[in-house]
Scaffold this motif. Structure first.
Motif, PDB file in Angstrom:
ATOM      1  N   LYS A 125     -15.730  -1.588  -0.292  1.00 39.76           N
ATOM      2  CA  LYS A 125     -14.503  -0.870  -0.624  1.00 39.76           C
ATOM      3  C   LYS A 125     -13.251  -1.574  -0.110  1.00 39.76           C
ATOM      4  O   LYS A 125     -12.284  -1.771  -0.859  1.00 39.76           O
ATOM      5  N   ASP A 126     -13.247  -1.983   1.161  1.00 41.94           N
ATOM      6  CA  ASP A 126     -12.036  -2.565   1.732  1.00 41.94           C
ATOM      7  C   ASP A 126     -11.667  -3.877   1.056  1.00 41.94           C
ATOM      8  O   ASP A 126     -10.494  -4.135   0.751  1.00 41.94           O
ATOM      9  N   ARG A 127     -12.668  -4.718   0.779  1.00 43.92           N
ATOM     10  CA  ARG A 127     -12.383  -6.000   0.134  1.00 43.92           C
ATOM     11  C   ARG A 127     -11.961  -5.798  -1.314  1.00 43.92           C
ATOM     12  O   ARG A 127     -11.059  -6.476  -1.815  1.00 43.92           O
ATOM     13  N   ALA A 128     -12.610  -4.864  -1.994  1.00 46.63           N
ATOM     14  CA  ALA A 128     -12.248  -4.584  -3.383  1.00 46.63           C
ATOM     15  C   ALA A 128     -10.798  -4.117  -3.487  1.00 46.63           C
ATOM     16  O   ALA A 128     -10.049  -4.552  -4.366  1.00 46.63           O
ATOM     17  N   LEU A 129     -10.390  -3.246  -2.580  1.00 43.53           N
ATOM     18  CA  LEU A 129      -9.017  -2.746  -2.603  1.00 43.53           C
ATOM     19  C   LEU A 129      -8.013  -3.855  -2.301  1.00 43.53           C
ATOM     20  O   LEU A 129      -6.912  -3.879  -2.869  1.00 43.53           O
ATOM     21  N   GLN A 130      -8.378  -4.777  -1.415  1.00 42.39           N
ATOM     22  CA  GLN A 130      -7.501  -5.920  -1.140  1.00 42.39           C
ATOM     23  C   GLN A 130      -7.233  -6.704  -2.421  1.00 42.39           C
ATOM     24  O   GLN A 130      -6.088  -7.067  -2.723  1.00 42.39           O
ATOM     25  N   ILE A 131      -8.300  -6.964  -3.171  1.00 43.69           N
ATOM     26  CA  ILE A 131      -8.176  -7.746  -4.400  1.00 43.69           C
ATOM     27  C   ILE A 131      -7.408  -6.970  -5.468  1.00 43.69           C
ATOM     28  O   ILE A 131      -6.502  -7.504  -6.121  1.00 43.69           O
ATOM     29  N   LEU A 132      -7.753  -5.708  -5.642  1.00 42.40           N
ATOM     30  CA  LEU A 132      -7.075  -4.888  -6.647  1.00 42.40           C
ATOM     31  C   LEU A 132      -5.584  -4.777  -6.362  1.00 42.40           C
ATOM     32  O   LEU A 132      -4.752  -4.884  -7.271  1.00 42.40           O
ATOM     33  N   ASN A 133      -5.242  -4.570  -5.110  1.00 37.52           N
ATOM     34  CA  ASN A 133      -3.830  -4.442  -4.743  1.00 37.52           C
ATOM     35  C   ASN A 133      -3.093  -5.771  -4.881  1.00 37.52           C
ATOM     36  O   ASN A 133      -1.925  -5.805  -5.288  1.00 37.52           O
TER      37      ASN A 133
END
Length: 220
Positions: free
Chosen positions: A147-155
């Protein structure tokens, strides 16, 4: 407005791979061809790593920095753009690595990942489909990414608001669940309405076993 859903890896006998699962060859199709099948009722499922974005270099550099940080050694680890560096590679590249340092490297790798977001490349063909249909169709991110890495990329790429639903991966045990079946069940939609964009062969098999027509899966 989007809703993110964390799916948890649990032991469920119905999700364990068996010899009865279907494995078929996916037609070699272009994005322009599969786009012709998108209607107002179509739900678009997108994988992330290797599909919407290419994260192999950022992943490799994060591991390399973590290895140097923990071992205080400059290991010569060759970058292969066609092969993702993972935990199995870590044990092969860094011999005699203790379990404690192994876990510390993995933790540091996650911390350093943000330093290399600029090395991630957006797949323009796939992202253009996402941008085009995010206002007219349901769009779903179904990723094995944390979740944390995915959100970094999405943002970083300003993609968060392009999805109606986001399914991340979390760990709770060692058994693998079918991420596509999980998303279909939780969203209560028919697999016949789904078109999938995916790059991993094993995940494509999961999509097929979730009831999605192989002709509606774009293998990248």
């Amino acid at each position: 407005m989007w809703l993110y859903v964390c799916w948890v890896q649990v032991y469920e006998p119905t999700n364990i791979k068996t010899r009865t699962e279907r494995k078929v060859e996916i037609p070699d199709r272009k994005i322009s061809e599969i786009e012709l099948e998108i209607t107002s009722e179509t739900v678009l499922f997108f994988d992330m790593d290797g599909t919407i974005v290419d994260t192999n270099l950022a992943n490799y550099l994060s591991y390399k920095k973590a290895i140097q940080s923990i071992t205080n050694s400059d290991y010569h680890i060759t970058y292969n753009p066609d092969k993702r560096f993972n935990r199995s590679n870590l044990k092969k590249e860094v011999l005699n690595l203790s379990e404690v340092d192994y876990k510390r490297i993995i933790q540091k790798k996650e911390e350093y990942y943000v330093d290399f977001l600029n090395e991630i490349k957006l797949n323009n063909e796939v992202s253009n489909i996402l941008f085009k249909y995010s206002t007219t169709n349901k769009t779903v991110l179904v990723t094995n990414c944390r979740k944390d890495r995915a959100l970094q990329i999405l943002n970083y790429f300003q993609l968060s608001d392009k999805f109606d639903y986001i399914f991340f991966r979390e760990f709770d045990g060692n058994e693998k669940i079918n991420k596509y079946k999980n998303a279909i069940n939780k969203l209560n939609i028919s697999p016949n309405k789904v078109i999938v964009f995916e790059n991993e062969r094993t995940e494509i098999n999961d999509a097929i076993n979730a009831g999605i027509d192989e002709n509606k899966i774009l293998s990248l």
